[in-house]
Motif scaffolding. Sequence first.
Motif, PDB file in Angstrom:
ATOM      1  N   THR A   1      31.748  37.764  43.741  1.00 52.97           N
ATOM      2  CA  THR A   1      31.313  37.109  42.504  1.00 52.97           C
ATOM      3  C   THR A   1      31.251  35.601  42.671  1.00 52.97           C
ATOM      4  OG1 THR A   1      32.230  38.887  41.141  1.00 52.97           O
ATOM      5  CG2 THR A   1      31.869  36.771  40.072  1.00 52.97           C
ATOM      6  N   THR A   2      32.294  35.014  43.245  1.00 55.80           N
ATOM      7  CA  THR A   2      32.313  33.565  43.443  1.00 55.80           C
ATOM      8  C   THR A   2      31.135  33.117  44.306  1.00 55.80           C
ATOM      9  OG1 THR A   2      34.722  33.562  43.270  1.00 55.80           O
ATOM     10  CG2 THR A   2      33.704  31.642  44.272  1.00 55.80           C
TER      11      THR A   2
ATOM     12  N   PHE B   1      27.838  33.239  42.371  1.00 53.71           N
ATOM     13  CA  PHE B   1      27.664  32.100  41.464  1.00 53.71           C
ATOM     14  C   PHE B   1      27.343  30.826  42.236  1.00 53.71           C
ATOM     15  CE2 PHE B   1      29.287  34.786  38.174  1.00 53.71           C
ATOM     16  CZ  PHE B   1      28.904  34.189  36.970  1.00 53.71           C
TER      17      PHE B   1
ATOM     18  N   VAL C   1      32.662  29.262  37.735  1.00 55.89           N
ATOM     19  CA  VAL C   1      32.727  30.711  37.904  1.00 55.89           C
ATOM     20  C   VAL C   1      33.717  31.282  36.897  1.00 55.89           C
ATOM     21  CG1 VAL C   1      33.072  32.600  39.531  1.00 55.89           C
ATOM     22  CG2 VAL C   1      32.301  30.368  40.375  1.00 55.89           C
TER      23      VAL C   1
END
Length: 517
Positions: free
Chosen positions: A132-133, A136, A359
């Motif tokens: 996810t990080t 982003f 994030v």
Amino acid sequence: MDITLSFKEIIQLLKDHKQFIDLSNEKQIDEDNKNSLIKNLSFDSREYQKNGLFFCKGANFKEEYLADAISNGATSYLIEEKLLNKLNINVAIPGIIVKNSQKSMALVAMHFYGYPQKKLRLIGITGTKGKTTTAFFIKSILDQQNGHKTALFSTVSTDVGNGSFPSTLTTPESLDLYCLMNQAVEQGYTDLVMEVSSQAYLMNRVFQLHYDLGIFLNIFPDHIGENEHPDFEDYLAHKLKLFKHSEAIVVHSNTLALPEIKQAVTENSAKVIWTGIDQENQGDIHYTLGETENHEEHVTFEVLENSLLVTGEPLTKTNFQLNLFGSVNLENALVAIAATRYLGCSEEEIQKGLAQVKVPGRMEMIVDSKRLIVVDYAHNGISLKKLLIWANSYYPKGKKIVVFGCPGDKGISRRKDLGEIAAQLADYVILTEDDPGFEDSLAICQEVGTHLEGFVPFEIEIDRPKAIKKGLDLTESGDILLVIGKGSDNFQKRKGINEPYLTDRQVVEDTLNIVSE
């Protein structure tokens, strides 16, 4: 725009891909049926689906689901042969019998929506932690490119235009995947950054989907259990499928199973770009981290680009700024830099994108009376270990108090991993609920507690807001409270329902009477 597909066209598509087996009620299917237009696709029997094709799938599928779909307008259905053999289906509408319902659904979905993946530059990210990080980071950088708009499919949120909304799966089911891609195309998006989970390959959600750039962050034991992967080897094998479906791939070398990863590189023709953090034995590493410096609200770091391996030019050094701390975030940023360099971003575009990225639920810091509260999505042993190592270096003299739980119905190995890491590196632990699903929260916490007992003091407080408040009460000046596992989630998954939840950050802020900006 109205999208239609004829019943005959679907049959031919499935025949072309060797998924078609037979038709049910074939004698009742005349040419009018075969030429009838399908205007909706669905696998949820509760949805309105006039003139729709309904996909029967799942180990717990029941005959009444098909009846409900028909009452909601479905005019045909698709079913896997082995599922059909288990059920006693007797309906008037025509059915398509296939070898694999998930693969067939992916094929029909991409065809129905006009192959939107061919109209986007696709970046797929897999790894046990950091997806996810990194997604982003890459989105923020790509959005700096003139004329580019980047869609996002992540664990936290989905963005295909008109604002983002919470995601239900890390990688959407294929019907949703291609519907959302089509929306992104209609909204003028040029790029799509998406997380690709091992489950996405296990469940064939991304069957025959190819990426302009794949990213392999890391692999650690996770998602191993009754409802997921049977063992680490199977988990790794599904992660490595990304190599077969990417034109080029960025690989971070600081991970387990490096020999298997290198073997996957050898077996596939994709161009490979390596990143790493160790200065010794770099070999063919193209990007590595140099010096870093922590500031009050951000970290600056140096990246060494060994472009000699790519372009024949000598080593270059570039400085970047990031508003997230911790080595794991720097590793993710390094991968994002390598990826966006490959995708044609300039140094200035990368610097600007990283400097302004935020994030949700990742290293969200709240400072109060010289104590630090960190809300983070860390949900497995390796993530918690990295977080606690950073905490010990950031506030070496203060207590490290951790509030966390483990989810029900999945990731069973996390209970041992999280417990053992907390036992080694935390000073006090409060166990609480975290998406218990169909399991008992107290039983989950007690299981985690068996790995803490005798090593670190702990208590169990099932009510998560109360657990967070207890953690706050225990902190003093110079301490760090880590509230981990749910990040920015505003729900608790309980018995098939997403029950509303304030979010961990909101609980902290409400308790401390802090007003968010």
